[in-house]
Design a protein around this motif. Sequence first.
Motif, PDB file in Angstrom:
ATOM      1  N   ILE A  72       0.868  -1.176   0.000  1.00 24.14           N
ATOM      2  CA  ILE A  72       0.000   0.000   0.000  1.00 24.14           C
ATOM      3  C   ILE A  72       0.907   1.229   0.000  1.00 24.14           C
ATOM      4  O   ILE A  72       1.786   1.359   0.857  1.00 24.14           O
ATOM      5  N   LYS A  73       0.657   2.124  -0.960  1.00 22.55           N
ATOM      6  CA  LYS A  73       1.473   3.338  -1.078  1.00 22.55           C
ATOM      7  C   LYS A  73       0.595   4.581  -0.967  1.00 22.55           C
ATOM      8  O   LYS A  73      -0.573   4.552  -1.373  1.00 22.55           O
ATOM      9  N   ILE A  74       1.175   5.651  -0.446  1.00 16.98           N
ATOM     10  CA  ILE A  74       0.514   6.957  -0.464  1.00 16.98           C
ATOM     11  C   ILE A  74       0.974   7.678  -1.723  1.00 16.98           C
ATOM     12  O   ILE A  74       2.184   7.768  -1.995  1.00 16.98           O
ATOM     13  N   LEU A  75       0.028   8.181  -2.509  1.00 13.29           N
ATOM     14  CA  LEU A  75       0.373   8.987  -3.681  1.00 13.29           C
ATOM     15  C   LEU A  75       0.592  10.421  -3.206  1.00 13.29           C
ATOM     16  O   LEU A  75      -0.357  11.155  -2.926  1.00 13.29           O
ATOM     17  N   ILE A  76       1.851  10.811  -3.081  1.00  8.12           N
ATOM     18  CA  ILE A  76       2.187  12.134  -2.556  1.00  8.12           C
ATOM     19  C   ILE A  76       1.892  13.214  -3.584  1.00  8.12           C
ATOM     20  O   ILE A  76       1.356  14.273  -3.264  1.00  8.12           O
ATOM     21  N   ASP A  77       2.230  12.946  -4.845  1.00  9.03           N
ATOM     22  CA  ASP A  77       1.927  13.917  -5.909  1.00  9.03           C
ATOM     23  C   ASP A  77       2.000  13.220  -7.263  1.00  9.03           C
ATOM     24  O   ASP A  77       2.674  12.191  -7.411  1.00  9.03           O
ATOM     25  N   SER A  78       1.298  13.819  -8.227  1.00  7.28           N
ATOM     26  CA  SER A  78       1.318  13.316  -9.603  1.00  7.28           C
ATOM     27  C   SER A  78       1.361  14.517 -10.540  1.00  7.28           C
ATOM     28  O   SER A  78       0.630  15.490 -10.337  1.00  7.28           O
ATOM     29  N   PHE A  79       2.228  14.460 -11.539  1.00  2.00           N
ATOM     30  CA  PHE A  79       2.387  15.605 -12.459  1.00  2.00           C
ATOM     31  C   PHE A  79       3.088  15.127 -13.729  1.00  2.00           C
ATOM     32  O   PHE A  79       3.625  14.018 -13.775  1.00  2.00           O
ATOM     33  N   LYS A  80       3.092  15.993 -14.733  1.00  2.00           N
ATOM     34  CA  LYS A  80       3.774  15.667 -15.982  1.00  2.00           C
ATOM     35  C   LYS A  80       5.171  16.274 -15.965  1.00  2.00           C
ATOM     36  O   LYS A  80       5.358  17.395 -15.482  1.00  2.00           O
ATOM     37  N   ALA A  81       6.164  15.536 -16.452  1.00  4.08           N
ATOM     38  CA  ALA A  81       7.533  16.065 -16.554  1.00  4.08           C
ATOM     39  C   ALA A  81       8.241  15.436 -17.742  1.00  4.08           C
ATOM     40  O   ALA A  81       8.241  14.218 -17.889  1.00  4.08           O
ATOM     41  N   THR A  82       8.825  16.281 -18.574  1.00  5.48           N
ATOM     42  CA  THR A  82       9.558  15.771 -19.742  1.00  5.48           C
ATOM     43  C   THR A  82      11.027  16.184 -19.708  1.00  5.48           C
ATOM     44  O   THR A  82      11.814  15.773 -20.551  1.00  5.48           O
ATOM     45  N   THR A  83      11.419  17.020 -18.714  1.00  7.50           N
ATOM     46  CA  THR A  83      12.827  17.402 -18.556  1.00  7.50           C
ATOM     47  C   THR A  83      13.226  17.185 -17.102  1.00  7.50           C
ATOM     48  O   THR A  83      12.369  17.196 -16.199  1.00  7.50           O
ATOM     49  N   PHE A  84      14.524  17.049 -16.864  1.00 10.13           N
ATOM     50  CA  PHE A  84      14.998  16.859 -15.496  1.00 10.13           C
ATOM     51  C   PHE A  84      14.793  18.126 -14.664  1.00 10.13           C
ATOM     52  O   PHE A  84      14.554  18.055 -13.461  1.00 10.13           O
ATOM     53  N   GLU A  85      14.849  19.297 -15.320  1.00  5.37           N
ATOM     54  CA  GLU A  85      14.609  20.557 -14.620  1.00  5.37           C
ATOM     55  C   GLU A  85      13.162  20.600 -14.095  1.00  5.37           C
ATOM     56  O   GLU A  85      12.897  20.983 -12.955  1.00  5.37           O
ATOM     57  N   GLU A  86      12.239  20.159 -14.957  1.00  6.96           N
ATOM     58  CA  GLU A  86      10.816  20.118 -14.583  1.00  6.96           C
ATOM     59  C   GLU A  86      10.608  19.118 -13.436  1.00  6.96           C
ATOM     60  O   GLU A  86       9.872  19.394 -12.481  1.00  6.96           O
ATOM     61  N   LEU A  87      11.253  17.967 -13.527  1.00  3.81           N
ATOM     62  CA  LEU A  87      11.144  16.956 -12.475  1.00  3.81           C
ATOM     63  C   LEU A  87      11.654  17.516 -11.151  1.00  3.81           C
ATOM     64  O   LEU A  87      10.991  17.400 -10.112  1.00  3.81           O
ATOM     65  N   PHE A  88      12.826  18.156 -11.198  1.00  7.96           N
ATOM     66  CA  PHE A  88      13.414  18.731  -9.974  1.00  7.96           C
ATOM     67  C   PHE A  88      12.471  19.751  -9.348  1.00  7.96           C
ATOM     68  O   PHE A  88      12.175  19.691  -8.152  1.00  7.96           O
ATOM     69  N   ASP A  89      11.979  20.696 -10.157  1.00  3.57           N
ATOM     70  CA  ASP A  89      11.145  21.778  -9.644  1.00  3.57           C
ATOM     71  C   ASP A  89       9.854  21.246  -9.019  1.00  3.57           C
ATOM     72  O   ASP A  89       9.414  21.734  -7.963  1.00  3.57           O
ATOM     73  N   LYS A  90       9.249  20.252  -9.661  1.00  3.82           N
ATOM     74  CA  LYS A  90       7.958  19.753  -9.168  1.00  3.82           C
ATOM     75  C   LYS A  90       8.119  18.863  -7.939  1.00  3.82           C
ATOM     76  O   LYS A  90       7.251  18.853  -7.061  1.00  3.82           O
ATOM     77  N   VAL A  91       9.227  18.149  -7.854  1.00  4.52           N
ATOM     78  CA  VAL A  91       9.503  17.372  -6.625  1.00  4.52           C
ATOM     79  C   VAL A  91       9.839  18.341  -5.492  1.00  4.52           C
ATOM     80  O   VAL A  91       9.362  18.176  -4.363  1.00  4.52           O
ATOM     81  N   TYR A  92      10.618  19.379  -5.794  1.00  3.43           N
ATOM     82  CA  TYR A  92      10.987  20.392  -4.777  1.00  3.43           C
ATOM     83  C   TYR A  92       9.740  21.101  -4.238  1.00  3.43           C
ATOM     84  O   TYR A  92       9.663  21.430  -3.045  1.00  3.43           O
ATOM     85  N   ALA A  93       8.739  21.303  -5.090  1.00  2.28           N
ATOM     86  CA  ALA A  93       7.516  22.032  -4.701  1.00  2.28           C
ATOM     87  C   ALA A  93       6.663  21.282  -3.676  1.00  2.28           C
ATOM     88  O   ALA A  93       5.818  21.879  -3.001  1.00  2.28           O
ATOM     89  N   ILE A  94       6.872  19.979  -3.554  1.00  7.19           N
ATOM     90  CA  ILE A  94       6.106  19.188  -2.580  1.00  7.19           C
ATOM     91  C   ILE A  94       6.504  19.607  -1.160  1.00  7.19           C
ATOM     92  O   ILE A  94       7.677  19.855  -0.883  1.00  7.19           O
ATOM     93  N   GLU A  95       5.531  19.694  -0.262  1.00  7.77           N
ATOM     94  CA  GLU A  95       5.805  20.081   1.131  1.00  7.77           C
ATOM     95  C   GLU A  95       6.337  18.866   1.896  1.00  7.77           C
ATOM     96  O   GLU A  95       5.621  18.199   2.652  1.00  7.77           O
ATOM     97  N   TRP A  96       7.614  18.589   1.680  1.00 11.21           N
ATOM     98  CA  TRP A  96       8.213  17.371   2.222  1.00 11.21           C
ATOM     99  C   TRP A  96       8.250  17.338   3.742  1.00 11.21           C
ATOM    100  O   TRP A  96       8.227  16.262   4.353  1.00 11.21           O
ATOM    101  N   ASP A  97       8.268  18.527   4.380  1.00  8.42           N
ATOM    102  CA  ASP A  97       8.296  18.547   5.845  1.00  8.42           C
ATOM    103  C   ASP A  97       6.983  18.051   6.447  1.00  8.42           C
ATOM    104  O   ASP A  97       6.931  17.746   7.649  1.00  8.42           O
ATOM    105  N   ASN A  98       5.909  17.942   5.634  1.00  6.45           N
ATOM    106  CA  ASN A  98       4.656  17.327   6.112  1.00  6.45           C
ATOM    107  C   ASN A  98       4.776  15.803   6.199  1.00  6.45           C
ATOM    108  O   ASN A  98       3.994  15.153   6.897  1.00  6.45           O
ATOM    109  N   TRP A  99       5.725  15.261   5.446  1.00  9.31           N
ATOM    110  CA  TRP A  99       5.867  13.795   5.364  1.00  9.31           C
ATOM    111  C   TRP A  99       7.104  13.284   6.106  1.00  9.31           C
ATOM    112  O   TRP A  99       7.053  12.201   6.713  1.00  9.31           O
ATOM    113  N   LEU A 100       8.205  14.034   6.025  1.00  6.55           N
ATOM    114  CA  LEU A 100       9.485  13.530   6.538  1.00  6.55           C
ATOM    115  C   LEU A 100       9.974  14.349   7.725  1.00  6.55           C
ATOM    116  O   LEU A 100      10.017  15.577   7.651  1.00  6.55           O
ATOM    117  N   PRO A 101      10.378  13.679   8.808  1.00  7.76           N
ATOM    118  CA  PRO A 101      11.077  14.418   9.865  1.00  7.76           C
ATOM    119  C   PRO A 101      12.494  14.756   9.388  1.00  7.76           C
ATOM    120  O   PRO A 101      12.982  14.185   8.402  1.00  7.76           O
TER     121      PRO A 101
END
Length: 372
Positions: A55-84
């Motif tokens: 069982i997995k939690i879907l933290i976010d879903s988005f489209k990405a075709t470049t590594f820059e886009e992937l980086f920016d959209k992963v960075y935009a996630i509020e990771w401090d809500n999930w990870l200590p």
Amino acid sequence: MKLIATMSSGFESITAKELQNLGYETKTENGKVYFEGEYEDIAKANLWLRSADRIKILIDSFKATTFEELFDKVYAIEWDNWLPLNAAFPIKARTVKSQLHSERDIQAITKKAIVNKMADVFMRRGRLPETGAKFQIETRIHKDVVEVTLDTTGESLYKRGYRIEHGAAPLKENFAAAMILLTVWHPEEDPFMDPTTGSGTIAIEAARMAKNIAPGIQRHFLFENFDWFDDKILANLKEEAKAGVKDIDLDIFASDIDGSMIDVAKLNAHDAGVLHDIHFKQVAVKDLKIEGEYGTIITNPPYGQRMSDMENVRKLYKEMGEVFATAPTWNKYILTSDTEFEQYYGSKATKKRKLYNGSLRTDLYQYWANKH
């Protein structure tokens, strides 16, 4: 939260039905069933799903075709809500039919984006400690659509916690359970048989299912270590599950030609809490006596992967065909990777279902009763 149950290819409808029976609305894709829930639902799905892998939690879903886009959209996630701050967060990556096709790079970019975000939020410099609980993150890309998930299960759900001893090529517990869920077996009325029981998995899963024993009752899950997860939730669900176990008389028969495997199967059944619900016996298939008007046979005979074994295995299929023919009102389900099975068994299956036992392509040959 959006949640995902994963399973072996071919069992999607089984897992979806299990989730629906637990009260969830589902959406199915290849190898995945989506549903929604809260913390309690994460615990409930892990505890009760018999056919799923994790069982997995879907933290976010988005489209990405470049590594820059992937980086920016992963960075935009509020990771401090999930990870200590001290979370250990290894990254897995998978990509299929996407412009970003290097899994190693996807892994590295995801890691860098999360590290940078956490460092910025907590105002840290340098590496993060990663000395705390494990949070397994996966970045999966399919046709340029990215899903970032957090695993809540840990070791796959097939690891029930009861199988100490096993044979050379054991069938996974969730695979065995899913096969049983495909049948129309009525435990209160009909006998059940596995005549090539090996380490006993099919018979044990049948007994636990009939008695309503939660498949995850004996194991731990990764979410138990998450700092934001209340440990009372799982404890309460386990107490409820124990109170709901049925006291039921079962007619389950498990046999094997190999006496040492019967000993192994008995050990496993004991640890699974169903030793006294299964009749174990050392007997060859050719010497079986099938009694009772109606019943269900599910079996996973040896595959004969080596050519030297094929002759013996196909002789066994022939013996099965002859013995099973004496019980025309029983439903029979036989799992094998031998594409010529029907020829040696002696009759064509009512229905064949393609399944994957790990990476091995197998077929479930279904012979339905003449009448029931």
